[in-house]
Design an enzyme around this catalytic site. Structure first.
Site, PDB file in Angstrom:
ATOM      1  N   ASP A 417       0.868  -1.175   0.000  1.00  0.00           N
ATOM      2  CA  ASP A 417       0.000   0.000   0.000  1.00  0.00           C
ATOM      3  C   ASP A 417       0.909   1.230   0.000  1.00  0.00           C
ATOM      4  O   ASP A 417       2.104   1.136   0.268  1.00  0.00           O
ATOM      5  CB  ASP A 417      -0.884  -0.035   1.246  1.00  0.00           C
ATOM      6  CG  ASP A 417      -1.785   1.181   1.351  1.00  0.00           C
ATOM      7  OD1 ASP A 417      -2.311   1.608   0.318  1.00  0.00           O
ATOM      8  OD2 ASP A 417      -1.935   1.700   2.464  1.00  0.00           O
ATOM      9  N   ASP A 699      -4.586   6.227  -5.232  1.00  0.00           N
ATOM     10  CA  ASP A 699      -4.284   7.585  -5.654  1.00  0.00           C
ATOM     11  C   ASP A 699      -4.392   7.755  -7.164  1.00  0.00           C
ATOM     12  O   ASP A 699      -4.471   6.790  -7.925  1.00  0.00           O
ATOM     13  CB  ASP A 699      -2.875   7.975  -5.213  1.00  0.00           C
ATOM     14  CG  ASP A 699      -2.815   8.262  -3.735  1.00  0.00           C
ATOM     15  OD1 ASP A 699      -3.886   8.481  -3.154  1.00  0.00           O
ATOM     16  OD2 ASP A 699      -1.716   8.248  -3.180  1.00  0.00           O
TER      17      ASP A 699
END
Length: 1348
Positions: A417, A699
């Site tokens: 992550d 993102d």
């Protein structure tokens, strides 16, 4: 919502053990579980509810009682194949006709193992009983016949009404009926349930919120119809029928078992689910058990060994039949058969089983015990490692699993992550764009030396400002002061559009509790710029705008979720206008803007691209004015969707979509989330270890790529970065095809135009017609594709270029489809780095599962949040980071620590050592047991195949328990090939584990061959010598006991010498165990043949003085010495030749270390850094250029908020080494050659000898992974300045090249170093036990203090 694998200890009394699924539910619950489609509960009516046979609230996590413990525990233990196997052998030994060994030779170790396990299980179950009693006997106030009565938790039934008081645990899953707080609110803490630390609010239905009096509640006879028991913590669907009306129920009306009531005086709830039906218990099922590749290999090898055992038994049984038929009848007169035996065939049958008993020690039961002890010790080393302890958070590393340690030394793929894992997840408001104008900190340009301005002082005009808030652009503050409407509206959105809870501890001292760090940063920014969020009620929001208190009427909150990626609020201003404020991801918000915002949108898009390029997390802000008619019409639609009993979420989403249109764009925010300390260096080191790192993040693509550059996943030396951003299946396939073509073209260009075969056709075609069946046949297993065609994987992965792949979430959804996943996998695996952006938690797990399913590689997933749990559980190894997002990832993980940088130590030190130790342990263990057991096989040809044992039965019993167990255990726990500093300095040392070179089928057969050779020597040398030898008095030595003592003594000495050669790192414990085991052997040997035991047990110890007489003969000792030399000499010769002709990298590292130790002078190294990682050379990564600003995105990682609660009347009340460039890896090294052979076993081997010269290191590349730390090279070259020049990159190619020359000169210099020193490891002065390998809480010794 994902569920933790493990529950904290203090909740253990309340949670079912992980084996609940295995143990099963009560029979009634089982039968009901398959048929219950809905649950009906009537309040205050036990007779009605008992018709459905719902489970009561009693839990029983214990497995045994006094009566059932012994049979049940033994039954469970004998489900293990090894235990069953040894029980079978014990039964055979009890049959006198076939057993030549006493029964205690097997029952002693078996009972020992069973007893240790039984004691452990009994202790665990005792604490379960104790916890069960504690929980089941807790007191609850239950409303019975209109009176509150004290009842034990175990006596609570479905349909009862319970009163809870402040700080009490919730006893069962309750429907909240009323509360002492206004509007039927209550506050709960769920930290132990889901890991989230902030309090949550729950609210009762308005129709029941006034039933606060027990008399009124006693008359309540509502009926709840809801979903059956399930494990979904974040949702509940049901309907309350009362007074001929129905009311929709959701998760916001429920109090789940496992929560604690906080800040609420009291509340009442109706029991919906009890005991094993509660959602907490439903989530306590058994997690998938992870096994290492060595475990799987051992299972296969044990089956092979058992087959080998049967073959030996058959051979010896045939020999017995032949001998009894041809020779044995001659001895019938004085050696008759035993009564059951009446012919030679039956004698052979019994002989087979006798030899199965005798030869069973090739796989002793102590092997399994020793493996578990070693793994447990390795886990403690991780827990005790102070270099993985975070002082800031006082968090140590924790090995939550003891079965995966050696797997840490074989990792090839890391899935990480980003937010909170690579970054700190501490957000600061950094920049913004308002109405087309950009505000914020001005970044330095490359080469400029501009000094950053001082942060603004907000306290001079805003007494409520947060003192910790930093912002540098005074123009934005000036715009607020002069009253620019767009700027005011911008900060008004930030102060109103959120679900933050505010607490004012004292006048002017505000504390915000936000569900995410991003939201808290935005509200804090609005606070400092004069728009202060003060408080909220269920229907109002109170702010202070530029010193003036303003109250807005809150009409609706359109909450955030991962699908909408936006949230909105609808408020009525003090002037009476109705306005919708919205914030969300720009990709979602821009599609819903009014056409007149087109120009502002274009400018804002440019600003957003700049922010994303700087690694900032971005959000867009917009608003819309609503007329009274529009609001009234939509509100009616919204209320209908909110009250719907079916498809409620979909109807609400449609209502939200209807109103969030034609908005006016205000601007965008940019939040900074900095990289964690040491992330870039860690990724660089892991990449040098040939570990491929994939980042899976929510993102934006630009943000993800920038973070890739910041953390050195992507570098300026990256050959090409492929972007896959297609929205259709065809476009994604085309992007992947182009990426493969570019890789092949690059390979051809680099090889000077030499053609590279691209066998895309035939059986492994990956064209548009690729089918799932074809995919199954084209997985990356080179052996499955027929020659001469090579599968694409072997071609692509043989390309050594530095490629990277970036793929978006919508493209990944297509790439993971069955007909394209193979193409995606092959393209991605050929890249050094892969970044998947805009991905969901499910996609993260799917990517990990894809690599697991198709690649013969160990995967590791690391994350810190709830959205990473599925990925962590899917990977071979899950690592949780204890950060800002609760503890769910930690609870689901196998290993945990607080910072990403500790991952390099976990893998390169602990993982590599664990793999090395376990492999050496297994190799030696199989060797020593074959050497021990095969002597019986050779003896069978000289004893008429009668199943007579060579050794004394006590020796057979104690061989694996006393004489040889502790030395190999010490080696498996403490051994090292190189010290921990060298493991970090030379990442290439990690690659043998990835290739599984240290213990595989080939190494196993080598160990077996060595063991068989040793057994031949140990039998025939004493046999040949003693058959003709005599004592000094002329008495022959050719008797059974003399031969047995001689062979046993030679065996113990040989295996002790062998483990002395195998041990690479000597500690005091190793010395004590090795020499102590030899001493224990001779002590026990002389004791068993002493007159003391003979006088006490004359029938058991009848060979009085045998060992004393035997070992008093010089010929015996000469025989033992001769056997030892013949056994060990070939091993020494082989190792010297291997070291001389084909040394491994670890040999070279040891050699260079010994050279350096000989050249070190006392006092000459006073300031050397430890390791080579994290020193001053890791220096200042400035805020310059693309990589200088390390930031990340927001909306795709945000969780669903509390909007529905607030709008329905829920006031959230709360009283070293900075590697800038990577040199190319040396493709001719021995380990790279093996890797290529692994991927393409049919490729032609390279011509010429690529092995290094005897006195030189392996072929040295310009990579620091081989040359070692630059400061060492400088010192060895005679440079007196040990500190690197400020600002100079020590890894520049010119520096590295000189280092190569220096180290080569150093190794060939005028220092004397024997081959023995290089062959048998490093033995520094005062054998050190580092912090990673000490038996207790370690003392970390700096390398500067070593060997001086």
């Amino acid at each position: 919502m994902t569920i933790p694998k493990d529950i904290p200890d203090k909740w253990f009394p309340i949670v079912l053990p992980l084996k609940w699924t295995k143990e099963g539910l009560p029979s009634k619950a089982k039968s009901r579980r398959g048929t219950e489609e809905e649950r009906r509960v009537r309040a205050n009516d036990r007779e009605y509810n008992e018709k459905f046979q719902y489970a009561n609230n009693c839990i029983m996590t214990s497995k045994y009682n006094i009566i059932t413990f012994l049979p049940v525990n033994l039954f469970e233990q004998f489900q293990e194949v090894a235990n069953t196997y040894f029980l079978f052998l014990l039964i055979l030994q009890l049959i006198p006709q076939i057993s030549s060994l006493s029964w205690f030779t097997t029952i002693v170790p078996l009972v020992l193992v069973l007893s240790i396990t039984a004691v452990k299980d009994a202790t665990d179950d005792y604490f379960r009983h104790k916890s069960d009693n504690q929980v089941n006997n807790r007191q609850s106030q239950v409303l019975i016949n209109g009176i509150l009565q004290k009842e034990k938790w175990m006596n609570v039934r479905v349909g009862d009404i319970i009163k809870l008081e402040n700080n009490q645990f919730v006893a069962a899953d309750l429907l909240l009926l009323s509360s002492s707080e206004p509007h039927g609110l209550c506050y709960i803490e769920t930290a132990e349930l889901d890991g989230e630390t902030n309090m949550k609010v729950r609210q009762s239905l308005s129709v029941t919120s006034e039933l606060g009096d027990p008399n009124n509640l006693a008359q309540f006879d509502g009926e709840v119809v809801c979903e059956p028991p399930n494990n979904k913590l974040d949702r509940f669907c049901g309907t309350l029928y009362w007074r001929e009306c129905k009311y929709g129920l959701s998760n916001q009306n429920m109090l789940l078992r496992g929560c604690v009531l906080r800040n609420t005086e009291s509340c009442y709830g109706l029991v919906i689910f009890a005991g094993p039906d509660t959602k907490l218990m439903q989530n306590s099922g058994r997690t998938k058990f992870k096994r290492t590749s060595i475990d799987r290999l051992m299972n296969t090898l044990v089956l092979w060994i058992f087959g080998f055992l049967v073959c030996m038994g058959v051979i010896l049984a045939i020999g017995n039949a032949v001998w009894e038929r041809e020779v044995g009848f001659l001895f019938q007169s004085y050696l008759p058969w035993d009564p059951p035996v009446d012919n030679f065939l039956f004698s052979a049958f019994l002989s087979f089983w006798s030899y199965v008993i005798i030869l069973n020690t090739v796989v002793p039961i102590s092997l399994y015990v020793s493996v578990e002890v070693i793994r447990l010790c390795h886990s403690y080393f991780i827990n005790w490692d102070r270099r993985m302890f975070c002082n800031r958070s006082s968090t140590p590393a924790e090995a939550r699993s003891t079965t995966l340690n050696e797997e840490l030394g074989q990792v090839e793929y890391i899935f990480s992550d980003k937010t909170g894992t690579l970054t700190q997840n501490i957000m600061t408001f950094n920049k913004c764009s308002i109405n087309g104008h950009a505000y914020g900190e001005v970044m330095n340009t490359p080469g400029a030396q501009h000094k950053r301005a001082q942060p603004l002082d907000f306290s001079t005009w805003n007494p409520l400002a947060d003192r910790d808030f930093c912002f540098y652009d005074a123009s934005l503050l000036e715009a607020v002061k002069v009253g620019e409407p767009a700027v005011h509206e911008f900060f008004r959105v930030l102060s109103l559009c959120h679900t933050v809870m505010s607490e004012e501890k004292s006048e002017g001292e505000l504390v915000y509790k936000a569900q995410s760090p991003d939201e808290g940063a935005l509200v804090t920014a609005a606070r400092n710029f004069g728009f202060v969020f003060r408080s909220r009620t269920p229907s109002t929001i109170t702010t202070q705008e530029l010193g003036k208190a303003v109250t807005y009427t809150l009409l609706a909150i359109l909450d955030f979720n991962n699908i909408r990626k936006r949230m909105s609020v609808i408020v009525r201003t003090p002037e009476g206008r109705i306005r919708l404020y919205c914030k969300g991801a720009d990709t979602v918000l821009f599609e819903r803007l009014h056409s007149c915002s087109h120009d502002v949108m274009n400018i804002t898009s440019d600003h957003l691209n700049e922010y994303a390029g700087d690694g900032l997390r971005t959000l867009a802000l917009a608003y819309r004015d609503l007329s009274e008619e529009q609001w009234a019409e939509w509100a009616e639609h919204y209320r209908g969707a909110d009250k719907a009993t079916d498809c409620r979420e979909d109807r609400l989403a449609a209502a939200y979509e209807e109103i969030e249109q034609d908005m006016m764009l205000l601007g965008a925010t940019a939040i900074e989330d900095k990289l964690q300390e040491g992330v870039a260096e860690t990724i660089a080191i892991l990449s040098l270890a040939n570990i491929k790192i994939w980042v899976l993040t929510g993102d934006k693509q630009e943000t993800a790529v920038n973070i890739g550059y910041s953390c050195k996943m992507l570098t300026d030396d990256t050959t090409e970065v492929f972007i896959v951003n297609g929205h259709t299946v065809q476009s994604v396939r085309e992007d992947l095809r182009r990426a493969r073509e570019r890789m092949m073209e690059s390979a051809r260009t680099r090889d000077g135009g030499k053609e590279v075969e691209t066998q895309w056709g035939g059986a492994c075609s990956l064209g548009n017609g690729f089918s799932s069946g074809d995919a199954a046949n084209c997985i990356p297993d080179q052996e499955k594709c027929a020659q001469p065609q090579a599968p694409p994987t072997s071609v692509l992965e043989s390309i050594s270029g530095e490629f990277a792949l970036v793929i978006s979430g919508h493209s990944l959804a297509h790439a993971l489809e069955a007909d394209m996943e193979q193409e995606f996998l092959e393209t991605a695996c050929a890249c050094r780095a892969v970044i998947c952006c805009r991905v969901t938690p499910l996609q993260k797990a799917m990517v990990v599962e894809l690599v697991k399913r198709h690649k013969k590689a160990v995967t590791l997933a690391i994350g810190d949040g709830a959205n990473d749990v599925s990925m962590i559980k899917t990977a071979h190894i899950g690592v949780g980071i204890s950060g800002q997002e609760g503890i769910q990832a930690v609870l689901a993980s196998d290993y945990s620590f607080s910072q990403f940088r500790f991952l390099q130590r976990l893998l390169l030190v602990h993982g590599r050592w664990s793999y090395l130790r376990m492999c050496r342990f297994l190799c030696y263990f199989f060797y020593k047991n074959f050497a021990f057991t095969m002597v019986h096989f050779w003896f069978g040809f000289f004893c008429g195949f009668s199943a007579q044992t060579v050794y004394d039965q006590y020796f057979i019993t104690l061989y694996n328990i006393v004489y040889t167990s502790l030395p190999v255990l010490a080696m498996g726990i403490f051994d090292q090939d190189v010290p921990e500093q060298r493991s970090l300095e030379y990442p290439k040392l990690y690659e043998p584990g990835q290739l599984n070179l240290l213990f595989n089928k080939r190494e196993f057969f080598i160990c077996i061959a060595q063991g068989i050779y040793t057994s031949v020597v140990l039998f025939f040398i004493p046999y040949g010598v003693l058959s003709q030898a005599t004592q000094s008095n002329g008495v022959p030595l050719a008797d059974y006991q003399t031969f047995a003592v001689t062979t046993a003594t030679a065996l113990v000495i040989v295996v002790s010498v062998q483990i002395s050669l195998d041990t690479g790192y000597w500690t005091a414990i190793n010395h004590f165990f090795v020499w102590g085991s030899l001493g224990a052997y001779f002590t026990i040997l002389f004791t068993m043949h002493s007159s003391v035991l003979f006088n006490i047990f004359p029938k058991q110890f009848h060979f009085l003085g045998s060992s004393q007489n035997t070992l008093a003969q010089p010929v015996v000792w000469l025989t033992i010495a001769l056997a030892t030399v013949i056994c060990i000499a070939p091993v020494l010769a082989f190792r010297f030749l291997k070291l001389d002709l084909k040394p491994q990298l670890s040999d070279t590292v040891r050699y260079t270390q010994l050279v350096q130790q000989k050249k070190w002078k006392p006092g000459g190294r006073t300031g050397r850094r430890v390791g080579g990682i994290g020193g001053s050379g890791g220096g200042a990564l400035g805020r310059l250029g693309r990589g200088g600003s390390r930031r990340s995105g927001y909306a795709f990682a945000h969780q669903e908020g509390f909007g529905e609660l607030i709008t329905s009347g829920k006031n959230m009340r709360l009283s070293s080494l900075a590697l800038a460039t990577f040199a190319s890896r040396h493709s001719a090294s021995w380990i790279d050659t093996l890797r290529k052979k692994k991927h393409n076993p049919h490729s032609t081997p390279p011509t010429g000898d690529s092995s290094p010269a005897p006195s030189l290191a392996p072929p040295l590349s310009t990579s620091s992974s081989l040359t070692g730390p630059p400061e060492i090279m400088q010192e060895e070259a005679g440079q007196t300045n040990s500190d690197p020049t400020p600002g100079k990159n020590l890894n520049e190619p010119s520096d590295v090249q000189s280092n190569v020359v220096n180290i080569a000169h150093m190794e060939m210099g005028g220092c004397s170093l024997t081959a023995q020193e290089a062959a048998f490891g490093w033995k520094g002065a005062g054998a050190r036990i580092s912090g990673a390998s000490s038996p207790g809480p370690p003392t970390i010794a700096e390398e500067a203090a070593n060997g001086e």
